[in-house]
Motif scaffolding. Structure first.
Motif, short mmCIF file in Angstrom:
data_model
loop_
_atom_site.label_atom_id
_atom_site.label_comp_id
_atom_site.label_asym_id
_atom_site.label_seq_id
_atom_site.Cartn_x
_atom_site.Cartn_y
_atom_site.Cartn_z
N THR A 316 0.82 -1.22 0.00
CA THR A 316 0.00 0.00 0.00
C THR A 316 0.85 1.26 0.00
N GLY A 317 0.27 2.33 -0.52
CA GLY A 317 0.92 3.64 -0.45
C GLY A 317 0.37 4.48 0.67
N SER A 318 -0.63 3.95 1.37
CA SER A 318 -1.27 4.66 2.48
C SER A 318 -0.56 4.36 3.79
N GLN A 319 -0.04 5.37 4.44
CA GLN A 319 0.64 5.17 5.71
C GLN A 319 -0.33 4.66 6.78
N ARG A 320 -1.57 5.08 6.70
CA ARG A 320 -2.57 4.64 7.67
C ARG A 320 -2.78 3.13 7.58
N ILE A 321 -2.96 2.64 6.36
CA ILE A 321 -3.17 1.21 6.18
C ILE A 321 -1.88 0.44 6.42
N ALA A 322 -0.75 1.01 6.02
CA ALA A 322 0.54 0.34 6.25
C ALA A 322 0.75 0.06 7.73
N SER A 323 0.35 1.00 8.58
CA SER A 323 0.49 0.80 10.02
C SER A 323 -0.38 -0.35 10.50
N GLU A 324 -1.61 -0.45 9.96
CA GLU A 324 -2.50 -1.55 10.34
C GLU A 324 -1.96 -2.88 9.83
N MET A 325 -1.30 -2.86 8.69
CA MET A 325 -0.71 -4.08 8.13
C MET A 325 0.58 -4.47 8.83
N ARG A 326 1.12 -3.56 9.62
CA ARG A 326 2.44 -3.73 10.24
C ARG A 326 3.53 -3.78 9.17
N PHE A 328 6.29 -1.52 7.84
CA PHE A 328 7.01 -0.30 8.23
C PHE A 328 8.11 0.00 7.21
N ILE A 329 7.69 0.49 6.06
CA ILE A 329 8.61 0.76 4.96
C ILE A 329 8.83 2.27 4.83
N ASP A 330 10.09 2.66 4.83
CA ASP A 330 10.43 4.07 4.63
C ASP A 330 10.25 4.40 3.14
N ARG A 331 9.41 5.39 2.85
CA ARG A 331 9.05 5.70 1.47
C ARG A 331 10.27 6.12 0.65
N GLU A 332 11.13 6.96 1.21
CA GLU A 332 12.30 7.42 0.47
C GLU A 332 13.27 6.28 0.18
N ARG A 333 13.42 5.39 1.17
CA ARG A 333 14.31 4.25 0.94
C ARG A 333 13.73 3.32 -0.13
N ASP A 361 -11.14 5.95 -0.76
CA ASP A 361 -10.61 6.47 -2.03
C ASP A 361 -9.25 7.12 -1.86
N THR A 362 -9.04 7.80 -0.74
CA THR A 362 -7.76 8.45 -0.49
C THR A 362 -6.64 7.41 -0.39
N GLU A 369 -0.60 6.69 -6.72
CA GLU A 369 0.44 7.72 -6.84
C GLU A 369 1.82 7.13 -6.60
N LEU A 370 1.92 6.23 -5.60
CA LEU A 370 3.21 5.60 -5.33
C LEU A 370 3.65 4.73 -6.51
N LEU A 371 2.72 4.01 -7.10
CA LEU A 371 3.06 3.17 -8.25
C LEU A 371 3.52 4.01 -9.43
N LEU A 372 2.91 5.16 -9.63
CA LEU A 372 3.31 6.03 -10.73
C LEU A 372 4.70 6.60 -10.50
N ILE A 373 5.06 6.80 -9.24
CA ILE A 373 6.41 7.27 -8.92
C ILE A 373 7.42 6.15 -9.15
#
Length: 447
Positions: A316-326, A328-333, A361-362, A369-373
């Motif tokens: 996921t690109g959503s930090q909210r959902i990433a936290s629920e999934m456990r 913990f990926i640094d986006r820049e890395r 939707d957000t 957006e993350l995939l496009l990057i």
């Protein structure tokens, strides 16, 4: 003794019309058990339905059972295969009630009562199957009770109580023989192992492919996955043991290896020593890694050792959902890792998950957006499911106790159970096609 091991089809329908993605390499779990049994003097055949096409799974297996006449039949189970596993077992038991039927695999290991409740299966092997299954066969061969074998679950027919003594996981994986891969009965499988592959924009031509594992388990604790619980931690083979297997496979004509570890290279010392050990060998390979394990200094070494693709479970690109999934990926890395891989000719493939409980939707747009990057050449996406043994399953059983009953899992045509409705999954599929696949012109796989 004559033993048949079965890998059931993962589709709910009886007749398969196309091979699945899992059919592109051998089922190594059954391969390891088969090799261990053969080492102890038994005759073993493996029937891998996921490498077959246009077959009726029940009709096909029944014909082979009549011909091969095995005394013991072991059937592997994933949540997406458990209904077909039971269908196969029920038909065998009906025609051959004297045959011993044993279930194993990740679904049976977490919920053995799902396979034992009606007497179709005689027992369930939980966790690592090599030693446990071999001891079970030995007990049957000598007409001894196998109910006290550690790692074997049985059901008391009188009380309905589950009997199970835990077994410690195999610590030294080097003690196991290399998995059996010469499946004499699986003719379509050989056609699948020789396929045309294009990875990272480079045509590999026709290559003979197989799978290898260097470890069992995972260092992560993702809430949707049970790997770390199923394997009781993370265990690694020695570099020399893995290298020797690869040398053997190359001698058999293998040109491409898919490492099937859940977290390849989670131990950095192993990863660096491994790539140095195999860099002079003539083969290409891919693996799946956690972003946090993919050291920037390791990537060029992997490329020079023949690695052409790395899959990353981003989800996921959503930090909210990433936290629920456990997760913990640094986006820049993450972005830096993708760019470094590309710079060295390694194709980074993101694996994404949609349909998480409460996804809005957000959240979806943040993933897009993350995939496009990242702009990958290949993409795999899936939808969140309830799977036994996961933190997510325990969370939802509290809300819906019926999930713990076998009826829900074995009679529900939608097993494994998605959180999202089919209409939502269709919507997401179209959205990904319109806003990601068509824009990036990348290939994709849905699982």
């Amino acid at each position: 003794m004559k033993i048949l091991l079965v890998n059931p089809p993962s589709l709910p329908d009886r007749v398969r019309t196309a091979p699945t993605m899992s059919g592109s390499v051998a089922p190594l779990g059954l391969g390891y058990i088969a090799a261990y049994l053969e080492m102890n003097g038994h005759s073993v055949e493996i029937f891998d339905f996921n490498a077959k096409i246009e077959i009726d799974c029940v009709k096909t297996i029944m014909a082979f059972v009549r011909t091969f006449n095995p005394e013991i039949i072991g059937i592997s189970t994933l949540t997406e295969t458990v209904q077909n596993a039971r269908r196969i077992a029920q038909n065998i038991k009906k025609e051959f009630p004297q045959k011993i039927l044993v279930a194993g695999g990740i679904h049976a290991s977490f919920v053995p009562e799902h396979l034992l409740f009606d007497g179709t299966f005689n027992s369930v092997v939980i966790g690592d199957g090599e030693v446990t299954f071999s001891q079970l066969v030995s007990c049957y061969e000598h007409q001894e009770s196998f109910t006290s074998i550690p790692g074997v679950a049985t059901l008391n027919p009188s009380s309905g109580m589950l009997h199970f003594t835990p077994r410690r996981p195999i610590k030294n994986l080097d003690c196991l023989p290399y998995p059996k891969r010469n499946y004499n009965i699986i003719k379509p499988y050989r056609e699948l192992t020789i396929a045309k592959w294009e990875i990272g924009g480079r045509k590999l031509g026709e290559v003979k492919k197989t799978g290898v594992i260097t470890s069992r388990g995972c260092t992560g604790t993702c809430s949707f996955c049970s790997s770390f619980r199923f394997s009781n931690g993370y265990r690694v083979r020695s570099v020399q043991n893995v290298t020797n297997e690869i040398i053997f496979l190359i001698s058999q004509g293998i040109e491409y290896i898919k490492f099937l570890d859940d977290a390849f290279g989670a131990y950095k010392k192993f990863a660096f020593e491994f790539v140095n050990s195999v860099k002079s060998l003539a083969f290409l390979w891919e693996c799946m890694m956690r972003v946090e394990d993919c050291d920037p200094e390791l990537i060029p070494l992997m490329a020079s050792a023949g690695c052409v693709s790395i899959s990353f479970g981003i989800e996921t690109g959503s930090q909210r959902i990433a936290s629920e999934m456990r997760k913990f990926i640094d986006r820049e890395r993450l972005i830096e890792t993708f760019r470094t891989c590309e710079n060295y000719g390694i194709d980074p493939k993101p694996m994404m998950m949609f349909g998480w409980p409460g996804e809005n939707d957000t959240d979806v747009q943040e993933s897009i957006e993350l995939l496009l990057i990242l702009a990958p050449r290949r993409l795999r996406f899936s939808f969140a499911q309830i799977l036994p043994g996961t933190t997510l399953e325990r969370r939802f059983i509290k809300k819906k106790p019926s999930l713990s009953g076998w009826e829900y899992w074995l009679k529900n045509e939608n097993s494994p159970i998605y959180f999202s409705q089919q209409s939502y999954r269709n919507y997401i599929h179209k959205l990904i096609m319109d806003e990601v696949i068509s824009v990036l012109d990348c290939s994709y796989a849905f699982s």
